[in-house]
Design an enzyme around this catalytic site. Sequence first.
Site: not given
Length: 556
Positions: A94, A301, A73, A381, A409, A273, A105, A71
């Site tokens: 954030r 999230f 990224t 991906f 990415w 969140a 994480k 998210k």
Amino acid sequence: MKTDIEIAQEAVMLPITEIAKKLDISVDDLELYGKYKAKLNDKYLDSVKNNQKGKLILVTAINPTPAGEGKTTTSVGLGQAFGKLGKKAVIALREPSLGPCFGIKGGAAGGGYAQVVPMEDLNLHFTGDFHAITSANNLLAALLDNHIQQGNELRIDTRQIVWKRCLDMNDRVLRNIVVGLGAKGDGFTREDHFVITVASEIMAILCLANDMNDLKDKLSKIIVAYDMDGNPVTAKDLNAVGSMAALLKDAILPNMIQTLEHTPAFVHGGPFANIAHGCNSVRATNAALSIADYCITEAGFGADLGAEKFFDIKCRLAGLKPDAVVLVATIRALKYNGGVAKQDLNSENLDALKKGIVNLEKHIENLQKYGVPVVVTLNSFITDTEDEISYVRSFCEERNCEFALSTVWEKGGEGGIELAQKVLETLEKKESHFKLLYPDEMPLKDKIETVAKEIYGADGVQFSPAALKQLQKLTELGFGNLPVCMAKTQYSLSDDPSKLGRPENFEISVREVYVSAGAGFVVVLTGAVMTMPGLPKKPAAFGIDVNEDGVITGLF
């Protein structure tokens, strides 16, 4: 393939003053934190607050899985893509918490070639905002215990102290502790608790405050305890507001850094969140909207948590009206929701994809309830196959959703062009008719049930006897008109993290309810969600190091 930190360390950053120039921000408008970080000062923020506002784009995601969604990224890559298209955009994110950085994480600077930098600074101490919030929180705790020690003039009931200390670290042994042991002069012995800093009400207040006066007003309303007659005792009653505000004087100013492609990024505040409202600061968002044509922001999230709270709490309290939503998914995560083990996600599996895509379907339905146009993006991906991509594209378009593939990415802004163009088309073609999920005047219990049924897909809510009593008391105290902030696992639409996909025939369990009167919402604890996380068996901290030249390794 290079790691995120290797890519970030090889980046050629521009001085932050050069990034500011892109937005017509002068050196005099900045408080510099070295060469590559700055804060926007109050004088500048006041000067732009009445400017015509740009478009507000929210980036959210399906429920997170070990397969990854990307998210942040995607948010960064989309901002970079807008820049490549010659659009004036600012990303509003954030700040990362140290807890997940050293836990499981990792950081929150994006990934690959869609990152904000300096990555190490951002993921560690940054500009000290979280330390200031921690200090202000614990100052209030110290003043509270000192008041009791010095005679307890306010007649505080020590069995009804609700203010907790905080620390920005995953430390499970601090969840439930005893303080005041020792001699009489060491304080009154009582049970106490810690929350992680990002779950502190002061974090929420900082992120929802418009300016210093508003910050102080919100701080004054914090309920720290109840007296012997059951009346609230506030931070104002303890004469704590001025000193807390002094600690937060700099923390309330939005931070500015840059992406790998020199797109401006305002990174400020960091409420979780799953246990808080999960959005960056109102000040940073409003500044971005006042300065740029497009503000791209994210909410933590999955959309069941971050997006719901962005709409029903942040937009409600700040008067914001989003123009579009980008919903991020990955084929790997959808297959994981369809029952495929993590080690088998690289193989094509259309059956599992069809089974797991119901998670995406529910999030699309939820977002459409708010009347905001939705664009679904697949964070690509290399293992994704044409048949899998084609299936997801058709699935989204059949549900009146725009669709775009994202390769940010791997390719940075260039990989976000398709998504950026789709967002721009959507903003042009589809008008946002934003509406909230529930009205202010709806009773608290009904608000909780509305979120549970409408957003999570629950059949109903089971309230513990304690929670029902707390709801009644909060309503009697005049807090019935506040929005609800649901604390729930991020891994499932339900409150059971093991229920993947789109769970059915379940109820949400509410065990505790309390008010964050300063922040302006009622917190609802569901299932087994924790406000102080613990570390895993092999925390990320094991892989982090720094060499003799001061180069940090192992952050991700």
